[in-house]
Write a protein that holds these residues in place. Structure first.
Motif, PDB file in Angstrom:
ATOM      1  N   LEU A 175      36.212  38.431  35.778  1.00 46.97           N
ATOM      2  CA  LEU A 175      37.320  39.356  36.010  1.00 46.97           C
ATOM      3  C   LEU A 175      38.120  38.954  37.245  1.00 46.97           C
ATOM      4  CD1 LEU A 175      38.465  42.010  34.810  1.00 46.97           C
ATOM      5  CD2 LEU A 175      37.061  43.235  36.480  1.00 46.97           C
ATOM      6  N   ILE A 176      37.428  38.590  38.302  1.00 45.28           N
ATOM      7  CA  ILE A 176      38.104  38.158  39.531  1.00 45.28           C
ATOM      8  C   ILE A 176      38.928  36.903  39.272  1.00 45.28           C
ATOM      9  CG2 ILE A 176      37.703  37.183  41.835  1.00 45.28           C
ATOM     10  CD1 ILE A 176      35.242  39.098  41.977  1.00 45.28           C
ATOM     11  N   ALA A 177      38.345  35.958  38.531  1.00 48.22           N
ATOM     12  CA  ALA A 177      39.058  34.716  38.240  1.00 48.22           C
ATOM     13  C   ALA A 177      40.327  34.983  37.435  1.00 48.22           C
ATOM     14  CB  ALA A 177      38.144  33.754  37.486  1.00 48.22           C
ATOM     15  N   LYS A 178      40.241  35.827  36.443  1.00 46.07           N
ATOM     16  CA  LYS A 178      41.385  36.077  35.569  1.00 46.07           C
ATOM     17  C   LYS A 178      42.472  36.906  36.240  1.00 46.07           C
ATOM     18  CE  LYS A 178      39.008  37.851  32.170  1.00 46.07           C
ATOM     19  NZ  LYS A 178      38.697  38.472  30.848  1.00 46.07           N
ATOM     20  N   GLU A 179      42.073  37.934  36.976  1.00 46.39           N
ATOM     21  CA  GLU A 179      43.053  38.889  37.465  1.00 46.39           C
ATOM     22  C   GLU A 179      43.493  38.648  38.912  1.00 46.39           C
ATOM     23  OE1 GLU A 179      42.317  42.955  36.612  1.00 46.39           O
ATOM     24  OE2 GLU A 179      41.491  42.562  34.619  1.00 46.39           O
ATOM     25  N   LEU A 180      42.621  38.057  39.710  1.00 45.38           N
ATOM     26  CA  LEU A 180      42.959  37.852  41.114  1.00 45.38           C
ATOM     27  C   LEU A 180      43.230  36.396  41.466  1.00 45.38           C
ATOM     28  CD1 LEU A 180      40.461  40.163  43.070  1.00 45.38           C
ATOM     29  CD2 LEU A 180      42.917  40.501  42.750  1.00 45.38           C
TER      30      LEU A 180
ATOM     31  N   LEU B  28      33.905  30.380  39.514  1.00 43.86           N
ATOM     32  CA  LEU B  28      33.136  31.086  38.494  1.00 43.86           C
ATOM     33  C   LEU B  28      31.641  30.910  38.741  1.00 43.86           C
ATOM     34  CD1 LEU B  28      35.225  30.023  35.376  1.00 43.86           C
ATOM     35  CD2 LEU B  28      35.113  32.336  36.327  1.00 43.86           C
ATOM     36  N   LEU B  29      30.903  31.990  38.610  1.00 45.47           N
ATOM     37  CA  LEU B  29      29.441  31.946  38.682  1.00 45.47           C
ATOM     38  C   LEU B  29      28.870  31.886  37.278  1.00 45.47           C
ATOM     39  CD1 LEU B  29      28.727  34.681  41.399  1.00 45.47           C
ATOM     40  CD2 LEU B  29      28.907  32.206  41.723  1.00 45.47           C
ATOM     41  N   VAL B  30      27.851  31.056  37.089  1.00 42.78           N
ATOM     42  CA  VAL B  30      27.259  30.887  35.764  1.00 42.78           C
ATOM     43  C   VAL B  30      25.740  30.971  35.858  1.00 42.78           C
ATOM     44  CG1 VAL B  30      29.155  29.433  34.933  1.00 42.78           C
ATOM     45  CG2 VAL B  30      27.170  28.362  36.022  1.00 42.78           C
TER      46      VAL B  30
ATOM     47  N   LEU C 142      25.815  29.557  29.101  1.00 39.94           N
ATOM     48  CA  LEU C 142      27.134  30.025  29.530  1.00 39.94           C
ATOM     49  C   LEU C 142      27.324  31.466  29.078  1.00 39.94           C
ATOM     50  CD1 LEU C 142      29.743  29.145  30.952  1.00 39.94           C
ATOM     51  CD2 LEU C 142      30.678  28.571  28.707  1.00 39.94           C
ATOM     52  N   ASP C 143      27.462  32.353  30.035  1.00 36.81           N
ATOM     53  CA  ASP C 143      27.716  33.750  29.711  1.00 36.81           C
ATOM     54  C   ASP C 143      29.044  33.861  28.959  1.00 36.81           C
ATOM     55  OD1 ASP C 143      26.774  36.676  30.586  1.00 36.81           O
ATOM     56  OD2 ASP C 143      28.973  36.592  30.650  1.00 36.81           O
ATOM     57  N   ALA C 144      29.083  34.746  27.966  1.00 39.73           N
ATOM     58  CA  ALA C 144      30.278  34.878  27.115  1.00 39.73           C
ATOM     59  C   ALA C 144      31.517  35.223  27.929  1.00 39.73           C
ATOM     60  CB  ALA C 144      30.032  35.937  26.036  1.00 39.73           C
ATOM     61  N   SER C 145      31.357  36.031  28.970  1.00 42.30           N
ATOM     62  CA  SER C 145      32.513  36.421  29.780  1.00 42.30           C
ATOM     63  C   SER C 145      33.114  35.228  30.517  1.00 42.30           C
ATOM     64  CB  SER C 145      32.117  37.508  30.781  1.00 42.30           C
ATOM     65  OG  SER C 145      31.140  37.030  31.694  1.00 42.30           O
ATOM     66  N   ILE C 146      32.264  34.296  30.946  1.00 51.06           N
ATOM     67  CA  ILE C 146      32.754  33.101  31.641  1.00 51.06           C
ATOM     68  C   ILE C 146      33.460  32.178  30.653  1.00 51.06           C
ATOM     69  CG2 ILE C 146      32.089  31.083  32.990  1.00 51.06           C
ATOM     70  CD1 ILE C 146      31.859  33.732  34.490  1.00 51.06           C
ATOM     71  N   ALA C 147      32.901  32.042  29.450  1.00 50.90           N
ATOM     72  CA  ALA C 147      33.546  31.223  28.418  1.00 50.90           C
ATOM     73  C   ALA C 147      34.928  31.773  28.084  1.00 50.90           C
ATOM     74  CB  ALA C 147      32.669  31.173  27.170  1.00 50.90           C
ATOM     75  N   GLU C 148      35.024  33.095  27.962  1.00 47.34           N
ATOM     76  CA  GLU C 148      36.310  33.720  27.657  1.00 47.34           C
ATOM     77  C   GLU C 148      37.314  33.505  28.785  1.00 47.34           C
ATOM     78  OE1 GLU C 148      35.353  37.762  26.882  1.00 47.34           O
ATOM     79  OE2 GLU C 148      34.204  37.308  25.055  1.00 47.34           O
TER      80      GLU C 148
END
Length: 542
Positions: A459-464, A496-498, A503-509
């Motif tokens: 979320l931080i990567a995408k929005e911030l 990104l943290l993994v 690979l967590d689905a949220s990170i892949a997305e």
């Protein structure tokens, strides 16, 4: 005054603008590689060359596009030496037929951008504006542009069939002038752009529209009403449209920065980011609390974070010497980093500053106090664990926002005091790590939190912190994320943290949505396994 004289008088300022575009001050700007990086050649007119809104030579859209490639480590070589102010489509065709260096550059390029065609109209306009009211004249020019442009691209394809070629569409150059005067040029630019689109479609090239992008903010992008060229922000905006078109074709790359252990990995990160540094920041490598808030301070000092044990590892001492550092900033009290280590640093000739406190919350507040200025925004994360604070560390570092710590259901007094003069805050993590009660006590807070540490990171990567490059660290330990966050901020990258082995689905997305083109893995395969890298690559190949 009769109507024909009025029309001629209104055309004089436009003729002046045309002269600037067609005859600006001249001057020259000074085999596919096997490493996956691209050679980029920009061809065309003054827009590829970089004539500015004040008539000087400067950065063009091509320069900014080259920076985009450089930022994802995909640029091997860039030239705009064959971009010529005032060049027509006939002139570019002649260049590609007679200039051996230009042909060689095109033949060896992986990426070629072209902006050409506007001057074919403007040279006619500068001689007799009324000629462009004749449909037969306009059609003849369009036909010549189409034929010349087609031959140019065919010539390039002949010597370099695999090049990625992008053709630029033009914008309205006269937004400051009365609607009556603009319409003729808008119609001509639309017709020219349609011709360029046809050439792109017929040649297997890509068309890059810029008309609407520049029209979004003429005052910013074309700041000088007496000059048709963009300002720097205008060239940046045009480059954004090119990057949108180019980015999907850019090869995805990965690299790994790692040592035998976290101490050596921190050293390797330092070597990657700093040829020299007068300051180093030192934190305990097996105990996270005092180090959580250190990234913004290290970034502000342009200093790497190195890690220590009960005594300085030999490889860390060697790195301090390589950097030529004469100052060390220790994060934490003597229980975190021992007096023995402090004396070792002094013995190496370094001055030592220690920033600590009776607990992690006080240490974070004291680090915030050392940051220069009065930041308008602070980051608040749970101090009893490390993931959320480190997920936002590179963003906080780049923004100069202090990282302050809290407990899940109680805001420590020292943190509340540190927030007194802060206008806004970011709460990192869901309600399990920062309760609604604590959230309500924060100044103008916005929460970024997911169901787990990985969703929060995504979320931080995408929005911030969106970017085309990402640094990847394990979410199961703190050390690599801590030391790598400053380098990520220096490289204008997201973070990104993994999990270590999937690979967590949220990170892949997030990787897919951001269209990441370069992944830098922090730590060895025990920290981030090969399967994670493979899944990351697949996520952006969807």
């Amino acid at each position: 005054m009769n109507r024909s004289k009025q029309k001629r008088r209104r055309l004089w300022p436009i003729l002046f603008l045309v002269a600037l575009l067609v005859f600006p001050a001249h001057g020259w700007a000074a085999d596919s590689t096997d490493n996956g990086k691209w050679r980029y050649t920009a061809l065309g007119d003054s827009l590829a060359y970089g004539i500015q809104s004040d008539g000087s030579a400067g950065l063009s859209y091509a320069d900014f596009l080259a920076d985009d490639l450089r930022n994802v480590d995909r640029l091997e070589e860039f030239t705009k030496a064959f971009a010529v102010p005032g060049l027509t489509s006939e002139g570019l065709l002649s260049q590609m037929q007679t200039n051996e260096e230009a042909v060689k550059s095109a033949a060896e390029a992986d990426l070629i951008t072209i902006s050409i065609g506007a001057n074919d109209f403007l040279k006619v306009f500068s001689k007799d504006p009324d000629e462009l009211k004749n449909p037969e004249v306009v059609q003849s020019i369009l036909q010549n542009v189409g034929e010349n442009y087609g031959k140019v691209v065919h010539q390039i394809r002949t010597v370099n069939p695999d090049a990625k070629i992008f053709l630029m569409g033009y914008y309205n150059s006269f937004p400051a002038y009365p609607e009556e005067d603009q319409q003729q040029f808008i119609q001509l630019m639309n017709a020219l752009n349609q011709t360029i689109q046809k050439v792109a479609s017929a040649s297997g090239s890509e068309y890059v529209a810029t008309f609407e992008a520049v029209a979004d903010n003429y005052d910013t992008y074309l700041p000088n009403p007496q000059n048709v060229h963009p300002g720097e922000k205008g060239y940046e905006r045009i480059a954004e449209e090119f990057w949108k078109a180019v980015k999907p074709f850019v090869p995805i790359a990965t690299d790994r920065i790692a040592g035998e252990n976290r101490y050596e990995t921190a050293v390797e990160i330092s070597k990657q980011g700093w040829d020299e540094s007068d300051t180093i920041v030192l934190a305990r490598g097996d105990h996270f609390p005092d180090a959580l808030a250190g990234a913004p301070l290290a970034y502000q000092m342009d200093a790497p974070i190195l890690l220590t044990k009960e005594r300085l590892p030999a490889e860390v001492m060697e790195e301090i010497q390589r950097l030529g550092a004469d100052r060390a900033v220790i994060l934490g009290g003597t229980e975190a980093v021992s007096p023995f280590v402090e004396n070792q640093l002094k013995g190496m000739g370094l001055s030592v500053q220690r920033i600590g406190g009776k607990d992690r919350f006080v240490t974070a507040a004291n680090i915030a106090a050392v940051l220069n200025g009065n930041p308008q925004q602070a980051v608040v994360a749970n101090g009893m664990d490390f993931p959320d604070a480190l997920a936002i560390a590179s963003y906080a570092a780049g923004k100069g926002s202090p990282v302050l710590l809290t407990k899940d259901i109680r805001l420590p007094d020292v943190t509340a005091l540190a927030l007194t003069d802060v206008d806004a805050s970011i709460a990192v993590g869901g309600t399990r790590v920062i309760s609604d009660e604590v959230f309500q006590a924060l100044p103008s807070a916005v929460r970024y939190g997911g169901e787990n540490r990985y969703e929060t990171s995504a979320l931080i990567a995408k929005e911030l912190n969106p970017a085309d490059r990402a640094f990847i660290a394990t979410g199961s330990d703190f050390a690599d994320a801590l030391t790598g966050s400053i380098l990520a901020a220096k490289e204008n990258s997201t973070f990104l943290l993994v999990p270590p082995n999937y690979l967590d689905a949220s990170i892949a997305e997030a990787a897919e949505e951001l269209g990441i083109r370069h992944f830098t893995i922090l730590g060895g395969t025990g920290a981030v396994g090969p399967s994670v890298t493979e899944e990351l690559m697949k996520s952006v190949h969807k």
